[in-house]
Scaffold this active site. Structure first.
Site, PDB file in Angstrom:
ATOM      1  N   GLU A 193      10.702  27.391  -8.233  1.00  0.00           N
ATOM      2  CA  GLU A 193      10.146  26.274  -9.296  1.00  0.00           C
ATOM      3  C   GLU A 193      10.281  27.577 -10.477  1.00  0.00           C
ATOM      4  O   GLU A 193       8.777  27.307 -11.022  1.00  0.00           O
ATOM      5  CB  GLU A 193       9.800  25.306  -9.216  1.00  0.00           C
ATOM      6  CG  GLU A 193      10.034  23.813  -8.024  1.00  0.00           C
ATOM      7  CD  GLU A 193       9.187  23.173  -8.213  1.00  0.00           C
ATOM      8  OE1 GLU A 193       8.183  22.761  -9.121  1.00  0.00           O
ATOM      9  OE2 GLU A 193       9.365  22.236  -7.054  1.00  0.00           O
ATOM     10  N   GLU A 313      13.352  20.900  -1.720  1.00  0.00           N
ATOM     11  CA  GLU A 313      12.797  20.023  -0.574  1.00  0.00           C
ATOM     12  C   GLU A 313      12.988  18.477  -0.970  1.00  0.00           C
ATOM     13  O   GLU A 313      13.242  18.388  -2.567  1.00  0.00           O
ATOM     14  CB  GLU A 313      11.205  20.656  -2.231  1.00  0.00           C
ATOM     15  CG  GLU A 313      10.653  21.974  -1.911  1.00  0.00           C
ATOM     16  CD  GLU A 313       9.379  22.356  -2.600  1.00  0.00           C
ATOM     17  OE1 GLU A 313       9.014  21.685  -3.295  1.00  0.00           O
ATOM     18  OE2 GLU A 313       9.572  23.696  -2.814  1.00  0.00           O
TER      19      GLU A 313
HETATM   20  O1  AHR Z   1       5.941  20.471  -2.510  1.00  0.00           O
HETATM   21  C1  AHR Z   1       4.431  20.492  -2.703  1.00  0.00           C
HETATM   22  C2  AHR Z   1       5.415  21.257  -4.021  1.00  0.00           C
HETATM   23  O2  AHR Z   1       6.255  19.954  -4.524  1.00  0.00           O
HETATM   24  C3  AHR Z   1       5.736  22.160  -4.216  1.00  0.00           C
HETATM   25  O3  AHR Z   1       5.439  23.394  -3.804  1.00  0.00           O
HETATM   26  C4  AHR Z   1       6.282  22.810  -5.275  1.00  0.00           C
HETATM   27  O4  AHR Z   1       7.649  24.005  -5.057  1.00  0.00           O
HETATM   28  C5  AHR Z   1       7.034  21.009  -5.831  1.00  0.00           C
HETATM   29  O5  AHR Z   1       6.258  20.945  -6.831  1.00  0.00           O
END
Ligand code: AHR
Length: 507
Positions: A193, A313
């Site tokens: 990110e 994610e």
């Molecule tokens: O999964 C939780 C958080 O969400 C992670 O650390 C990040 O990459 C995302 O914003």
């Protein structure tokens, strides 16, 4: 007696009734197998966050909780049942403040650091401990490196430390720390990110940084991990797919399901009303369009299809209740979100070779919840378990005719979602979801050129939309046996309301 028969029929344990008017019909073309569903689509994410790693999985060798070299036996045993193909570690946002050298050598000599504003990173789990977990699970490693607060040299050294097969000072250091043989790193992520917690960058700036980092990541040719660029929205995919051709195996995106669609007030984990049931399933279904949007960019900039789209994610994200560290309960609704997401990933199997759900234990849409020595399996865990046959299976074309729709207020979503594949065991598997929380639906199943005799597998459902397992009642939601027999040469499957079914078809 009738009552018993009715109950068994609801659970699908006895033969399903035959055809009715207004039935949904599914046609599968078993003669035209499509792309393989890479098993890594069923990957998991374990971040140093809350109790996701410490307590949830790693308790240390001195703990009273039964463990193997610090890893909880109960959690590892349960995860093995899922045939987890891949684990992403150590973050997430944590990755961009993680310094790998803090996590090697004798544990009692390792420093404690600040993680998320609190001094709670004890570095007891470092590279060697993580690969011990990987070995115990028989899975593959997806390591995420630090761009945000690291350096090219630090990342280059880490890759060399893990993958070098001898001779180098870092390989010798690894051997001194107890591991002679190199570790196998399947994927290596260059930052996370970068548009946000990884450093608030613009895509062009990151593309240059990525090239610089990737250039110095040295690994023996045969052991070189697949390098992953951390993406964002489609404007990031546009820049990265143009700039990083031949330098990346994949661009990762993150897509969370939030009932309200608003980060500030996301929605309740339990005790929600039907409007949040449908809004959550509708939000999860958006994954399809999001993937299509990114793939349209990839198809333009990478027609040779060398770059994969990795959703590293995904999952539900609710308002935090009770415990901190993004701990959330998990209900039948989460099971349906997982199943709908799998169907979308299967649909895009050719271009989506890997996803990792956020996260494995105690964080967001977890497989497992723990409270000190207690452990409970979530409805999401059971969905992953039911879908194991889809790992490395060949997708089969499937058409749904006369589908029902489920409507509440101004939101409408398809009533039935389905996916079919030929698994490695040779059997044809069919997965079905009924999104309607009140109405069962009858589905006629037809496989071209074959007379299907029956179906057998599992159903996951419950009376309440927010049915969930607790430490006190750990078996409240779990799969039940399901079977259906064809009658008059036709197979009809009655899918209960708010249910997930996975069956193998008897051909
Ligand atoms: O999964 C939780 C958080 O969400 C992670 O650390 C990040 O990459 C995302 O914003």
């Amino acid at each position: 007696m009738n009552f018993i028969k009715h109950s068994l029929a609801v659970l699908g344990i006895i033969a399903a009734p035959v055809f009715a008017a207004g039935q949904v019909s599914i046609s599968i073309d078993a003669g035209k197998p499509g792309p393989v569903i890479n098993k890594n689509v069923y990957g998991q994410f374990a971040e140093h966050l809350g109790t996701g790693v410490y307590e949830g999985m790693y308790v240390g060798t001195n703990s009273n909780i039964p463990n193997t070299r610090g890893w909880r036996n109960d959690v590892v045993g349960a995860l093995k049942e899922l045939h987890v193909p891949l684990v992403r570690w150590p973050g997430g946002c944590f990755a961009d403040s993680y310094h790998w050298r803090d996590g090697i050598g004798p544990q009692d000599k390792r420093p404690s650091n600040v993680n998320g504003g609190r001094v709670d990173e004890i570095n007891a789990v470092g590279t060697h401990e993580f690969f011990d977990l990987i070995d115990m699970l028989g899975t593959e490693a997806y390591i995420n490196g630090n761009v945000g607060t690291g350096s090219v040299q630090e990342m280059s050294d880490w890759v060399e430390y893990m993958t070098s097969d001898g001779g180098s000072p870092l390989a010798r250091l690894r051997a001194q720390n107890g591991r002679d043989k190199p570790f196998k790193v399947a994927y290596f992520g260059i930052g996370n990110e970068l548009w946000g917690c990884g450093g608030n960058m613009k895509p062009g700036y990151y593309a240059n940084l990525y090239s610089n980092y990737e250039h110095f990541l040295r690994a023996p040719e045969k052991a070189r991990p697949k390098m992953i660029a951390a993406g964002g929205d489609t404007s990031w995919t546009e820049v990265l797919s143009k700039e990083l051709k031949d330098r990346t195996s994949g661009i990762s995106i993150h897509q969370y399901t939030i009932p309200s669609g608003i980060w500030e007030v996301k929605g309740k984990t339990l005790g929600f009303k039907e409007d949040e049931w449908i809004s959550t399933l509708a939000a999860a279904s958006k994954m399809d369009q999001i993937i299509k949007d990114h793939l349209a960019v990839l198809d333009k900039n990478d027609p040779e299809k060398k770059i994969g789209l990795m959703i590293d994610e995904w999952g539900t994200w609710y308002d935090e209740e009770g415990r901190s560290g993004l701990y959330q309960q998990n209900s039948l609704r989460d099971a349906l979100v997982a199943a709908l997401s799998f169907h979308i990933f299967h649909e895009h199997a050719e271009r989506v070779p890997m996803t990792t759900i956020a996260q494995m234990v105690n964080v967001l849409q977890a497989m497992i919840l723990t409270d000190k020595e207690k452990m409970v399996l979530t409805p999401t865990y059971y969905t992953f378990q039911m879908y194991v046959p889809f790992q490395d299976a060949k997708t089969l074309p499937l058409a749904i005719k006369d589908n029902t729709s489920y409507t509440l207020g101004s939101t409408t979503i398809p009533g039935v979602s389905a996916s079919a594949a030929r698994a490695k065991d040779g059997k044809l598997y069919l997965a079905l979801v009924n999104t309607d929380p009140s109405k069962p639906v009858e589905v006629a199943v037809n496989v071209a050129g074959t007379k299907v005799k029956g179906a057998a597998g599992k159903v996951l459902t419950s009376a309440a939309m927010d049915a969930h397992n607790t430490f006190e009642q750990p078996q409240a939601v779990k799969p039940a046996a399901f079977s259906a027999r064809a009658a008059g040469g036709k197979l009809a499957i009655k899918v209960p309301a708010k249910a997930v079914i996975v069956v193998s078809l008897e051909e």
